[in-house]
Design a protein around this motif. Structure first.
Motif, short mmCIF file in Angstrom:
data_model
loop_
_atom_site.label_atom_id
_atom_site.label_comp_id
_atom_site.label_asym_id
_atom_site.label_seq_id
_atom_site.Cartn_x
_atom_site.Cartn_y
_atom_site.Cartn_z
N LEU A 4 8.25 5.01 3.95
CA LEU A 4 8.71 3.96 3.19
C LEU A 4 9.90 4.39 2.37
CD1 LEU A 4 5.34 2.73 1.69
CD2 LEU A 4 6.42 1.95 3.64
N LYS A 21 5.63 -8.31 -4.55
CA LYS A 21 5.81 -7.43 -3.26
C LYS A 21 7.18 -7.69 -2.96
CE LYS A 21 4.34 -6.55 1.32
NZ LYS A 21 3.17 -6.70 2.38
N LEU A 42 5.28 1.62 -9.94
CA LEU A 42 4.93 1.07 -8.61
C LEU A 42 3.42 1.26 -8.62
CD1 LEU A 42 7.68 2.46 -6.22
CD2 LEU A 42 7.72 0.43 -7.70
N LEU A 46 0.97 0.35 -2.97
CA LEU A 46 2.50 0.04 -2.39
C LEU A 46 2.25 -1.19 -1.43
CD1 LEU A 46 3.52 3.66 -1.55
CD2 LEU A 46 4.44 1.93 -3.33
N TRP A 47 1.52 -2.38 -2.14
CA TRP A 47 1.43 -3.79 -1.32
C TRP A 47 0.92 -3.81 -0.22
CZ3 TRP A 47 5.95 -1.76 -3.60
CH2 TRP A 47 6.23 -2.24 -4.76
N GLU A 49 0.86 -1.23 2.19
CA GLU A 49 1.76 -0.40 3.05
C GLU A 49 1.09 0.97 3.20
OE1 GLU A 49 3.95 -1.78 5.02
OE2 GLU A 49 3.98 -3.64 3.93
#
Length: 241
Positions: A4, A21, A42, A46-47, A49
């Motif tokens: 990412l 997001k 954050l 991580l949404w 991910e």
């Protein structure tokens, strides 16, 4: 492995949470998102991910066009109340791997600037072949190799030498003589090597710590030009030219 990358406009302020997001696109093998900053916190999930529900191993580095500020930091936080579980500077050459839970938060701080990139490598600790464990072993062995590598120090007067691993080159550069006190021999591994080189007119005197001696029972050795010193398990062994 999840790769990412976040492109942040304005830098990380360590305070502002990302509420929505961001949109991810695939760019050169990285799932990349742009965020209009400043931002600072954050969600560690991580949404979605990252591997769902599992703790994961995280490697993070910050990329900037300016030198990385010494105050730059990454924190892994959990709570309520908030508890800091990791706190370090995620520099471009950082080898740190950190265990993160998806329920945690990632807090980041940099100096304000037009653009900052945050690269995250994420690997579940329970995946196929436990790649996360192998990543940890790789990072740990790399850090140990660095610690046992070659180091150089320059002295211009009397000093106490620290314990060392691997090879330690000491340069004595002074117009005056000076005593270099060795550490206790017990803290220096048998495969460690010390070299001492006289550069200036001042002559260094290498002195053993209390209770230690050089081969032959001497407590100190003058270094005319250069010398090699190792721990033989009983005394300091030295060769000088």
């Amino acid at each position: 492995m999840n790769k990412l990358k976040f492109v942040v406009r304005g830098g990380f302020d360590g305070q502002t949470a990302v509420q929505q997001k961001p949109t991810f696109t695939l760019v050169e093998g990285w799932k990349q998102a742009e965020i209009q900053g400043p931002v600072g916190v954050l969600p560690a999930a991580l949404w979605d991910e990252v591997p769902a529900g599992d703790p994961y191993i995280l490697h993070a580095c910050i990329l900037t066009v300016q030198p990385i500020d010494p105050q730059a930091l990454l924190e892994v936080r959990t709570g309520e109340p908030t508890q800091v579980r990791a706190h370090y500077q995620p520099s471009a050459d950082n080898m740190r791997l950190t265990l993160v839970r998806p329920s945690d938060e990632l807090r980041l701080v940099t100096s304000p600037q037009a653009q900052v990139k945050l690269e995250l490598l994420v690997e579940s600790i329970g995946g196929v072949n436990e790649l996360g464990s192998r990543l940890y072993q790789w990072a740990d062995s790399t850090l140990k190799a660095r610690a046992a590598g070659v180091r150089t120090a320059r002295f211009t007067g009397a000093a106490t030498l620290p314990g060392w691993l691997g090879t330690f080159h000491v340069i004595y550069d002074s117009v005056n003589p000076g005593t270099l006190l060795l550490p206790a021999r017990s803290v220096v591994p048998l495969d460690a090597l010390l070299t001492v080189t006289r550069k200036g007119p001042g002559m260094p005197l290498l002195q053993a710590a209390p209770g230690d001696t050089f081969a032959g029972g001497a407590f100190a050795q003058a270094i005319q030009r250069s010398g090699f010193i190792v721990n033989n398990g009983e005394q300091w062994t030295w060769i000088a030219d």
